[in-house]
Design an enzyme around this catalytic site. Sequence first.
Site, PDB file in Angstrom:
ATOM      1  N   GLU A 177       0.816  -1.225   0.000  1.00  0.00           N
ATOM      2  CA  GLU A 177       0.000   0.000   0.000  1.00  0.00           C
ATOM      3  C   GLU A 177       0.845   1.269   0.000  1.00  0.00           C
ATOM      4  OE1 GLU A 177      -3.093  -0.471   2.951  1.00  0.00           O
ATOM      5  OE2 GLU A 177      -3.478  -2.514   2.275  1.00  0.00           O
ATOM      6  N   ASN A 198       1.564   6.011   7.348  1.00  0.00           N
ATOM      7  CA  ASN A 198       0.173   5.590   7.162  1.00  0.00           C
ATOM      8  C   ASN A 198      -0.029   4.088   7.248  1.00  0.00           C
ATOM      9  OD1 ASN A 198      -1.408   7.948   6.714  1.00  0.00           O
ATOM     10  ND2 ASN A 198      -0.195   8.271   4.885  1.00  0.00           N
ATOM     11  N   HIS A 416     -17.416 -10.927   6.197  1.00  0.00           N
ATOM     12  CA  HIS A 416     -16.131 -10.263   6.433  1.00  0.00           C
ATOM     13  C   HIS A 416     -15.357 -10.968   7.525  1.00  0.00           C
ATOM     14  CE1 HIS A 416     -13.506  -6.787   7.905  1.00  0.00           C
ATOM     15  NE2 HIS A 416     -13.078  -7.106   6.712  1.00  0.00           N
ATOM     16  N   HIS A 417     -14.116 -11.313   7.246  1.00  0.00           N
ATOM     17  CA  HIS A 417     -13.213 -11.906   8.237  1.00  0.00           C
ATOM     18  C   HIS A 417     -11.975 -11.037   8.362  1.00  0.00           C
ATOM     19  CE1 HIS A 417     -14.812 -16.272   7.310  1.00  0.00           C
ATOM     20  NE2 HIS A 417     -15.646 -15.576   8.075  1.00  0.00           N
ATOM     21  N   GLU A 418     -11.947 -10.145   9.340  1.00  0.00           N
ATOM     22  CA  GLU A 418     -10.701  -9.420   9.619  1.00  0.00           C
ATOM     23  C   GLU A 418      -9.890 -10.319  10.545  1.00  0.00           C
ATOM     24  OE1 GLU A 418      -8.907  -6.418   8.715  1.00  0.00           O
ATOM     25  OE2 GLU A 418      -7.605  -7.821   9.776  1.00  0.00           O
ATOM     26  N   HIS A 486      -7.831  -8.675   1.570  1.00  0.00           N
ATOM     27  CA  HIS A 486      -7.149  -7.389   1.733  1.00  0.00           C
ATOM     28  C   HIS A 486      -5.852  -7.642   2.508  1.00  0.00           C
ATOM     29  CE1 HIS A 486     -10.142  -4.134   0.525  1.00  0.00           C
ATOM     30  NE2 HIS A 486     -10.503  -5.259  -0.048  1.00  0.00           N
ATOM     31  N   GLU A 487      -4.903  -6.698   2.385  1.00  0.00           N
ATOM     32  CA  GLU A 487      -3.541  -6.921   2.886  1.00  0.00           C
ATOM     33  C   GLU A 487      -3.091  -8.323   2.445  1.00  0.00           C
ATOM     34  OE1 GLU A 487      -5.808  -4.180   4.426  1.00  0.00           O
ATOM     35  OE2 GLU A 487      -6.095  -6.071   5.471  1.00  0.00           O
ATOM     36  N   GLU A 505      -7.061  -6.686  -2.560  1.00  0.00           N
ATOM     37  CA  GLU A 505      -6.580  -5.318  -2.447  1.00  0.00           C
ATOM     38  C   GLU A 505      -5.121  -5.336  -2.940  1.00  0.00           C
ATOM     39  OE1 GLU A 505      -7.052  -1.997   1.038  1.00  0.00           O
ATOM     40  OE2 GLU A 505      -5.861  -3.751   1.506  1.00  0.00           O
ATOM     41  N   GLU A 511      -9.756   3.599   0.464  1.00  0.00           N
ATOM     42  CA  GLU A 511      -9.797   3.913   1.898  1.00  0.00           C
ATOM     43  C   GLU A 511      -8.781   4.991   2.287  1.00  0.00           C
ATOM     44  OE1 GLU A 511      -8.984   0.051   3.595  1.00  0.00           O
ATOM     45  OE2 GLU A 511      -6.827   0.290   3.400  1.00  0.00           O
TER      46      GLU A 511
HETATM   47  C1  NOJ Z   1      -8.347  -2.806   5.871  1.00  0.00           C
HETATM   48  C2  NOJ Z   1      -9.142  -3.064   4.650  1.00  0.00           C
HETATM   49  O1  NOJ Z   1      -8.431  -2.684   3.498  1.00  0.00           O
HETATM   50  C3  NOJ Z   1     -10.438  -2.315   4.761  1.00  0.00           C
HETATM   51  O2  NOJ Z   1     -11.186  -2.433   3.577  1.00  0.00           O
HETATM   52  C4  NOJ Z   1     -11.203  -2.825   5.954  1.00  0.00           C
HETATM   53  O3  NOJ Z   1     -12.354  -2.045   6.122  1.00  0.00           O
HETATM   54  C5  NOJ Z   1     -10.366  -2.748   7.224  1.00  0.00           C
HETATM   55  N1  NOJ Z   1      -9.064  -3.288   7.018  1.00  0.00           N
HETATM   56  C6  NOJ Z   1     -11.021  -3.509   8.348  1.00  0.00           C
HETATM   57  O4  NOJ Z   1     -10.911  -4.868   8.146  1.00  0.00           O
HETATM   58 CA    CA Z   2      -5.959  -2.088   3.335  1.00  0.00          CA
END
Ligand code: NOJ
Ligand code: CA
Length: 706
Positions: A177, A198, A416-418, A486-487, A505, A511
């Site tokens: 990123e 950032n 969604h799985h963070e 993502h990441e 991503e 974002e």
């Molecule tokens: C980073 C992700 O890129 C974003 O889309 C997401 O909302 C947040 N993490 C939370 O998981």
């Molecule tokens: Ca991100």
Amino acid sequence: MKNYISIFAIALVLFSCNSEEKRITKITSPNEKVLVDFNVNSEGRPFYMVKFNNETIVDTSYLGFEFKNIPAFNKNFIIKNSNISTFNETWQMPWGEQSEVVNNYTELKIELQETTSPERFLHIIFKVYDDGIGFRYEFPEQARLKNDVFITEENTEFNLTEDYKTFWIPGDWDIYEHLYNTTSLSAIDALQFKNHKNLAQTYIPENAVNTPVTMVGKDGIHLSFHEAALVDYSGMTLKVDTENLNLISNLVGSENRDYKVKKTMPFNTPWRTIQISDNAPDLIASKLIVNLNEPNKLGDVSWFKPMKYTGVWWEMHLGKSSWDYGMTQDMNTWTDGGKSHGKHGATTENVKNFIDFSAKNNIGGVLVEGWNTGWEHWIGFEDREGVFDFVTPYPDYDIAEVVRYGKEKGVDIIMHHETSAATETYEKQQDTAYALMQKYGMHAVKSGYVGKILPKGEYHHGQYMVNQYNNAAIKAAKYQVAVNAHEPIKATGLRRTYPNIISREGLRGQEFNAWASDGGNPPEHLPIVAFTRMLSGPIDYTPGIFNIKFNEYKQDNQVNTTLAQQLALYVVIYSPVQMAADLVEHYEANPEPLQFIRDVGVNWNKSLILNGEVGDYVTIARQERETENWFVGGITDENSRTIDLDFSFLDSDTTYEAILYKDGEKAHWDDNPLDLKIEKIELNKESKLSIKLAEGGGFALSLKTK
Ligand code: NOJ
Ligand code: CA
């Protein structure tokens, strides 16, 4: 969607040369414009060269490996054998930017043997296409190289012959990123980005770049370096020897081991790739990366439907609502002791609002972030293992009811799985989490890996994580779940083999415009991304922000494009899942531009790159599979410019009703981003249009058959 594989493959062995005299080590692409020449020098060091239109673009570039405990693979080789063959097939994309892909190449297989003890073998395979080359190392079964091999470094060189204009991000082992830099190759200085304010994690140990890295030469040669089929190996960064204009592979390592890759014999490395063309649009059209991957192993994936989606998402990035529910939770279980602070975004009611809006506007899905317990102990916490729970909703979110309501309205919920990069916790819960999704008929998950990887010492792009990402997707497929990470690790075309790997991503997404302290993504960002990151695969950029300045939420942040460009991104940036990212109220206040989002397709028969220059502008036309309607999008950087369009790609005898969404006379990404002009016109094969794009602007065009 119907998934059908029909492969017409002709593999023809033309030469098999055992004797020294007849040995052929030079091949050309089917159109003979790209040439690869392989040999070993007087010390037995293997090297290759590449020519394009008779010009040397990669000069003598050595190849080799260093290992732990055993001698390196870098000299004393002879060519034992070489084989040349040609291959031509056409394969179908179950979903994609086009229906069919031609996979046509010439292959050179080189078998090397060491002349000195331990007399080991190494094979190198080159595939030479009209749009570039790929090569990989094969470690064949052999008596004197057995069991586990510990690679401490791969030394693949790309020895360039010109000080190219280069579009690059630093070789960060943890995150992609970064903003792109445009410098000459010899001026690359990645180490200046060591401390990035950032980013939640970043690690840049060398003056290296991440891939894809794209270069433009003085005479119009365009090159992009990347890799394909990154499986059970570390991601490759490219170390830059600025003096000699040489790029050298530098694999991502780990603090926990004294080697970078562990493999068990026999094995292959990922493909090392160079996309080559004499113009910028052909880089985007190139299918080299997917072609170098193996065919579909999942069979029918029609349970995944390409779709537009909205979501409980931008509102958190704006600070209107939060992912977390309240004040406290025990580390492992959510208790009713937790009190809501009243700002929680993922409530049943809020999600129903998104469902209603999506149903009315031809949008197939709603992403719900912040629905599950654990968010109170997320960013800033070191001890993130055992925190997130992927089956337990917060008390104000009724998952069964939301899914039921969505079904009634024809809208799917996107899970969604963070993971918070707590890999052990996620791995343990994957089966139950995906099974829950299957129970509710949810077929897509957005996963996230924010933060430093746990276990400590691992990096996002090393072998450990490559396996995490790939294994999660392979496991998800068993539950008919498609993954948008993502990441992530970079895209390397694995979507061909596992078509449930839908998007990701892996770049500075939208974002950043909501919160980055450096002013967000500048207008040149996406005209660079289209020719760099996008060459690797689909991007979940999350376009469609209509409230460009959002001053009611943030005074110091904004989207740095015009509204017309936000519409154009639905066509320019390819993804089979495309978010309408803004808040419902911002769309409802702007029904006219919203019409384009309602109409635009997400699954394509054909994609034509009509024009473009790396970092400046690009225009893409795509034909929707189901309706055969066409959509065209064009974007520019901080410079205003006029784009001339010629519609000769349209079907003859068809007149299209078109709606053009373009920058108004006074539009400007900063001074006047909302100035949008909408025109209804008729277009056919003979039509021509000249469209002025504002600074940071763009245009979108929908063409429906009458
Ligand atoms: C980073 C992700 O890129 C974003 O889309 C997401 O909302 C947040 N993490 C939370 O998981
Ligand atoms: Ca991100």
